[in-house]
Design an enzyme around this catalytic site. Structure first.
Site, PDB file in Angstrom:
ATOM      1  N   CYS A  61       0.801  -1.219   0.000  1.00 48.08           N
ATOM      2  CA  CYS A  61       0.000   0.000   0.000  1.00 48.08           C
ATOM      3  C   CYS A  61       0.839   1.278   0.000  1.00 48.08           C
ATOM      4  O   CYS A  61       0.296   2.373   0.050  1.00 48.08           O
ATOM      5  CB  CYS A  61      -0.980  -0.041   1.159  1.00 48.08           C
ATOM      6  SG  CYS A  61      -2.038  -1.502   1.026  1.00 48.08           S
ATOM      7  N   HIS A  85      -1.830   8.728   5.220  1.00 44.52           N
ATOM      8  CA  HIS A  85      -2.222   7.377   4.823  1.00 44.52           C
ATOM      9  C   HIS A  85      -3.637   7.114   5.361  1.00 44.52           C
ATOM     10  O   HIS A  85      -4.478   6.605   4.647  1.00 44.52           O
ATOM     11  CB  HIS A  85      -1.207   6.368   5.354  1.00 44.52           C
ATOM     12  CG  HIS A  85      -1.409   4.994   4.816  1.00 44.52           C
ATOM     13  ND1 HIS A  85      -1.341   4.713   3.477  1.00 44.52           N
ATOM     14  CD2 HIS A  85      -1.705   3.825   5.427  1.00 44.52           C
ATOM     15  CE1 HIS A  85      -1.572   3.415   3.284  1.00 44.52           C
ATOM     16  NE2 HIS A  85      -1.801   2.861   4.442  1.00 44.52           N
ATOM     17  N   HIS A 108      -9.785   2.536   0.707  1.00 47.22           N
ATOM     18  CA  HIS A 108      -8.366   2.204   0.649  1.00 47.22           C
ATOM     19  C   HIS A 108      -8.102   1.529  -0.699  1.00 47.22           C
ATOM     20  O   HIS A 108      -8.406   0.358  -0.882  1.00 47.22           O
ATOM     21  CB  HIS A 108      -7.973   1.287   1.803  1.00 47.22           C
ATOM     22  CG  HIS A 108      -6.488   1.157   1.963  1.00 47.22           C
ATOM     23  ND1 HIS A 108      -5.603   1.483   0.951  1.00 47.22           N
ATOM     24  CD2 HIS A 108      -5.727   0.751   3.007  1.00 47.22           C
ATOM     25  CE1 HIS A 108      -4.364   1.272   1.367  1.00 47.22           C
ATOM     26  NE2 HIS A 108      -4.409   0.839   2.611  1.00 47.22           N
TER      27      HIS A 108
END
Lengths: 453, 357, 85
Positions: free
Chosen positions: A172, A303, A338
């Protein structure tokens, strides 16, 4: 690289084209409007069967007509993530006012970040192998499930050949890793342009993993909220066209932002939990690489997954570097979910849009800021702001951190980026809005906190 | 600016664990034995491959932190352990730390499909194996290696099919050139699995014998290297042949790499092709025949000895060069092609006589 | 609905011993999974997951944090819901 290349002075690298696919819109115009409006793209996932999962909600890309978007890549022979990457690359090219011929005339680099690559294709292969057995394995499956197909999809779509192509699978944080690789290549003359970013498609495998860990929020993703319980998986792509400042100025391109620098490091501590000191170290590496002082940063695109521990750890790391005067820090995953390997690439695009259009995208779905996340998260509504420098975070499973710094392009030569006289009036606005909000007790220490990314 | 030098290397290969068995096997041009593949839900009982003999992740690494760890991660972590504990002195850990760049094709396809199968077949779709969740991130092998050895520098997993090893080398050299790491452990890895065998056989025919393993090299900046330089990386250049025009594009890539390295094709001492299956490999061999004489082409071992090693191939080619004795200062070259289009070339200067390695 | 039948202590022990890779006599009713047996947080999820599967119950994910030793697991289990068939 050769000695001749290395001898050249580093060049300034600017962002001149963006391609975005997300649950809140396809194309940079829709994406911008959605960020400004604080639109949330949550809905039922339909790309795979979510029957039996605790929740079937997520952030799916809608209205994506691959056949219309793609000129050469054949959707029927190509996985969804590769389609996304190729389509977003074409969007970025168009947005930059460039064409394929321009790319072909110059050495370039294509780097696409991803978490899952074409795991969605492996999901389909699993289903058919369970039904029809080994006949499910066709001759095209090896290439079609290879992770490298994402970057190759971009290369094929644009019919390129004198181009470096690689897919970065650093989970990620991969989007920021890819941006960094493109930045270095253009900066040092190994490439004249870079198409970089990230792409991922929703798939059962990853959804089941996050669900098993109890990390999926039942309703909405609420980064930095006192009552946050988890993330929502998403999909999409963000591709950025980078070129030298000289090239952009010569052709009169509209410059979104300058890539100022980046930092990479690894916690080397835990497979799934983040480490505050290490994240702080990565931020410092990025600031140093970009020659930016903490007080010069106007905005952090976090994030911000909405899991208990990611957000607490990330904010603690930010406060370690910035102290009590941390810049406004937003979590756009509330809006777009996400998106895994695309996440930090879409975060970088959001950062560039904030700089170009003078607004800060909000942290949507917000009710009350967690006292452990004591920063101004710009709840629910975007605000106009003079944004000059943005820090964009990407943190991954495995303790892989990547932080990119983008700044407003200011054509003042190489000696002085003009930071000294910047926006003190804006500094005063750095509201500590969360302080005035009532905080609910949050005594329930969730074990999910350990799994954060 | 200095270039990057390789100061150590190690491997886990079908010849066994560590550098020595692989170096000896390659130097002797002896193919490792074939053995039966591991038992998996899709396995064909008669499938054979060139496997790392007797390799079991938890036997090789111990039980701590290895529950559920996939074979790809295990092969990589053992290679990094062999490299850092047997081939190098203790490394001082400065501010930037040691980086890791690992090339892979698609992580563990077997592991991913087993996870999905558990979701499809379980009473509930979340009845998957929690201990396997860390494997679901494709960066597991690189990050687990970092965790086991406290390697806090950049940690990159790069996927480019059969180019993966070459591009990992390139990325590592760049991280050093940019001052983003003090040193970098770089290489590529591939696991044998029934799924990979089916995918590969469906694409390239049942006759292909699969191999597996991992090779990792330690790269340091030439001017600050603490280890004895074994090879200097002079140039890496890669391109794409999207229409399958491998001959033309690979020739251009080799010529560009040689030019960047500042050497003539005539001064190349050894040239090692990647031996891709199918037309990519055939055209690659043709390029070597066009550019290099028979002696140059046969000077180092062919990685075909190891079977089809996919993403691990590029790193095995480096091992073939580093294993071959000769006069210090000789110029060597590897090329790689992937049936899906990528082609590339790396040029090195071998700095020892190769005997002691 | 809650479980009325007695919890199968030996089955629970076997699961924990297997996951934490212990000898039978290492696991006591109050030895701590993380501190005493070196488990990490994934271990707790694996214990919860295996118990759910093998004993046919559903444990709320929020109970994960309570699973610190064998007695605690048994206590959580005593109020667990049976899985829908």
């Amino acid at each position: 690289m050769s000695a001749a290349e290395a001898a050249a002075a580093p060049r300034r690298v600017v962002l001149t084209g963006c391609g975005a696919l997300s649950s809140v819109g396809n194309g940079v115009a829709e994406f911008t409007a959605a960020l400004r409006a604080g639109r949330v793209g949550t809905g039922p996932i339909t790309v795979f069967d979510t029957t039996g999962f605790p929740s079937g909600r997520g952030h799916q890309v809608h209205g994506f007509d691959a056949a219309a978007r793609l000129h050469r890549v054949r959707p029927e022979h190509t996985g969804r993530a590769t389609q996304f990457a190729a389509a977003a690359a074409r969007m970025a090219l168009d947005d930059a006012g460039l064409d394929e011929a321009w790319l072909r005339e110059r050495r370039g680099t294509v780097v696409v970040g991803t978490t899952d690559g074409e795991v969605g294709e492996l999901d389909l292969l699993t289903e058919s192998a369970l039904t029809i057995g080994l006949g499910a394995f066709t001759g095209a499956a090896l290439g079609g499930t290879a992770t490298g197909s994402l970057a190759l999809g971009v290369v094929r779509e644009l019919a390129l050949t004198n181009v470096e192509s690689s897919t970065i699978a650093t989970a990620c944080a991969a989007g920021n890793y890819a941006i960094g690789a493109g930045f270095d290549a253009v900066r040092n003359g190994r490439a004249e342009w870079a198409l970089v970013g990230g792409a991922d498609a929703l798939n059962r495998k990853t959804f089941a993993g996050f669900a098993r860990l109890g990390l999926i929020a039942p309703d909405e993703c609420r980064p930095f909220d006192a009552d946050r319980v988890g993330l929502l998986t998403g999909e999409g792509a963000g591709l950025l066209l980078l070129e030298t400042e000289e090239s952009a100025l010569a052709r009169g391109a509209h410059i979104y932002a300058e890539v100022l620098g980046y930092g990479l490091n690894c916690d080397a501590a835990h497979p799934t939990a983040p480490e505050e000191n290490s994240v702080a170290r990565c931020i410092r590496l990025a600031l140093e690489n970009a020659s930016v002082k903490p007080e010069e940063v106007d905005l952090i695109s976090a994030h911000g997954t909405g899991t208990p521990t990611n957000d607490t750890t990330e904010i603690a790391a930010i406060r370690q570097v910035y102290g009590d005067e941390a810049p406004r820090t937003v979590g756009i995953k509330a809006m777009i979910g996400h998106t895994m390997g695309a996440a930090s690439a879409l975060g970088a695009i959001a950062s560039a849009l904030a700089i170009r259009h003078g607004f800060i995208p909000p942290t949507a779905n917000h009710r009350s800021t967690d006292p452990e996340c004591a920063v101004d998260v710009v709840p629910n509504e975007s605000v106009p702001a003079d944004v000059r420098i943005v820090q964009n975070n990407g943190l991954a499973f495995g303790g892989n951190n990547a932080v990119v710094l983008l700044g407003r392009h200011e054509d003042r030569g190489h000696e002085d980026r003009g930071h000294e006289d910047r926006g003190h009036e804006d500094r005063g606005h750095r509201s500590r809005g969360h302080e005035s909000r009532a905080h609910q007790g949050h005594g329930n220490e969730s074990p999910r906190g350990e799994y954060v990314r | 600016m200095s270039t990057a030098v390789i100061t150590a290397w190690s491997a886990v290969s079908p010849y066994g664990t560590g550098r020595a068995p692989l170096a000896a096997g390659l130097r002797g041009r002896v193919a490792p034995p074939e053995s039966a593949g591991p038992e998996e839900w899709t396995a064909q009982p008669d499938a054979t491959a060139r496997l790392v003999p007797g390799f079991e992740v938890r036997e090789a690494l111990g039980k701590a932190g290895t529950r559920g760890m996939d074979r790809l991660t295990g092969l990589t972590a053992v290679t990094v352990r062999e490299l850092l504990t047997h081939e190098t002195a203790a490394l001082p850990e400065g501010d930037l730390g040691t980086g890791v760049v690992l090339g892979t094709a698609a992580g563990s396809a077997q592991g991913f499909m087993e996870f999905t199968k558990a979701s499809l077949e379980g009473d509930r779709p979340i009845d998957v194996m929690p201990s396997k969740v860390p494997n679901m991130a494709m960066n597991r092998a690189a990050s687990a290696s970092a965790i086991r050895h406290a390697l806090k520098g950049p940690n990159t997993t790069v996927a480019a099919g059969r180019l993966s090893g070459l591009i990992a080398l390139d990325q590592a050299v760049r991280l050093l050139a940019e001052g983003r790491a003090e040193r970098v452990v770089a290489g590529s890895a591939e696991e044998y699995s029934a799924i990979r065998a089916h995918l590969t056989h469906a694409a390239h025919g049942d006759a292909l014998v699969l191999g597996e393993g991992c090779v990792m090299v330690l790269l340091e900046p030439g001017d600050t290297a603490t280890g004895r330089p074994l090879a200097e990386v002079l140039a890496v250049h890669h391109r794409v042949a999207p229409q399958g025009e491998f001959t033309e594009v690979l020739t251009a890539a080799v010529r560009t790499a040689l030019a960047q390295a500042g050497v003539e094709a005539e001064s190349v001492w050894a040239a090692v092709p990647g031996e891709a299956p199918g037309v990519a490999g055939a055209q690659e061999r043709q390029v070597h025949e066009d550019l290099f004489g028979p002696q140059v082409r046969s000077r180092a071992a062919s990685v075909a000895l190891l079977g089809e090693t996919a993403a691990a191939t590029g790193a095995y080619q480096l091992a073939a060069l580093l294993s071959e004795p000769g006069a210090p200062g000789r110029i060597a070259l590897v090329t790689a092609t992937d049936p899906d289009g990528p082609v590339g070339c790396a040029v090195l200067r071998l700095m020892t006589d190769g005997e002691s390695t | 609905m809650t479980v009325n039948t007695p919890v199968d202590v030996s089955a629970v022990r076997a699961i924990i011993i297997d996951i934490l890779e212990l000898e039978d006599d290492e696991l006591t009713n109050t030895s701590l999974f993380i501190e005493d047996h070196g488990a990490d947080s994934l271990g707790a999820i694996e214990i919860l997951s295996r118990i759910e599967k093998e004993l046919g119950v559903v444990l709320p994910q929020d109970d994960l944090v309570k699973l610190i030793h064998l007695d605690a697991v048994l206590e959580v289990l005593a109020t667990a819901e049976r899985r829908q068939p």
